[in-house]
Design an enzyme around this catalytic site. Structure first.
Site, PDB file in Angstrom:
ATOM      1  CB  SER A  60      51.449  87.892  22.940  1.00 45.37           C
ATOM      2  OG  SER A  60      51.216  86.561  22.546  1.00 45.37           O
ATOM      3  CD  GLN A  61      53.444  92.362  28.649  1.00 47.39           C
ATOM      4  OE1 GLN A  61      53.644  91.213  29.053  1.00 47.39           O
ATOM      5  NE2 GLN A  61      53.921  93.419  29.239  1.00 47.39           N
TER       6      GLN A  61
END
Ligand code: SAH
Length: 241
Positions: free
Chosen positions: A91-92
């Site tokens: 994920s970011q």
């Protein structure tokens, strides 16, 4: 010649190695700044203009470059998701920080993560001194992440391969649960495995463009409340449910 080689090796050790480590440190601190800038920008959604200092410390400490495929190491400190193989992503960083912050975990608490992926989110949780249980459905990813977390010395993380929809009943109940893949609904087994007073963070929605990050809370009396936080984009929760 020998002396020349020894000098070369020495110089390599003195300069190349620390320079590389330093380069990653600086990149990581820049990443943390970007994450905090995003937090300030999204304050109206997340209800605060910053994240808990313990979360920020964890983001500044965990070496994201150890969780991405070797060919993507140079991109590890960009504030964006990256592919980790098997059609999945890490994920970011801003989303990792946000989801961790929303869980409001305290030292000593027990946390369940669904979707181990690279193991990065599990490591961030482990830095908050909680015991972490993490389930991954893709066997190769789950095994690799388990080995990686062990090699990095995280003793407070347990991983297993399986369908996280059903949670980890033997280790329940949990103070907090984080689902890192988008589901069409909150899995009832996870609600059951949440302690009264516990929090769950989960992206809901089937289509990539219509997902919402939700904060679900189980009150002391067992009733459930939920709040929509932010539009997000996650890979889907898979499995036979
Ligand atoms: N938290 C991860 C990001 C994972 S992306 C990290 O920090 O790297 C979402 C992950 O959820 C993927 O690895 C995907 O394989 C996994 N996943 C999808 N459905 C699942 C399920 N039913 N049970 C467990 N894991 C699942």
């Amino acid at each position: 010649m020998k002396r020349f080689l020894a000098l070369g090796a020495f110089l390599l050790f003195c300069f190349a190695f620390p320079a590389e480590a330093g380069e990653f440190d600086a990149a990581r601190q820049r990443m943390v700044k970007e994450v905090l800038a995003d937090a300030a920008e999204t304050a109206s959604y997340i209800g605060s203009s910053s994240f808990n200092p313990a979360v920020v410390r964890a983001m500044g400490k965990v070496e994201r470059h150890r969780f991405v495929p070797s060919g993507l190491v140079s991109l590890a400190y960009l504030n964006r998701p990256l592919p980790i193989g098997h059609g999945q992503t890490i994920s970011q960083p801003y989303i990792v920080a946000l989801m961790t912050d929303l869980m409001k975990v305290k030292p000593g608490e027990k946390v369940l993560e669904i979707g181990t992926g690279s193991g990065y989110q599990a490591a961030i949780l482990a830095e908050l001194a909680v015991s972490v249980y993490s389930i991954e459905i893709v066997e190769a990813l789950g095994r690799e992440a388990g080995a990686r977390l062990k090699a990095l010395g995280y003793r407070n993380v347990r991983t297993k391969v399986g369908d996280g929809y059903y949670g980890w009943p033997e280790a329940a109940p949990f103070d907090a649960i984080m689902v890192t893949a988008a589901a069409s609904h909150v899995p009832p087994p996870l609600i059951k495995q949440l302690k009264p007073g516990g929090r769950m963070v989960i992206p809901l929605g089937t289509h990539f463009l219509t997902q919402s990050l939700m904060l679900v809370e189980k009150r002391k009396d067992g009733s459930i409340t939920s709040r929509q936080i932010l539009p997000v984009r996650f890979v889907p929760l898979t499995g036979g449910h």
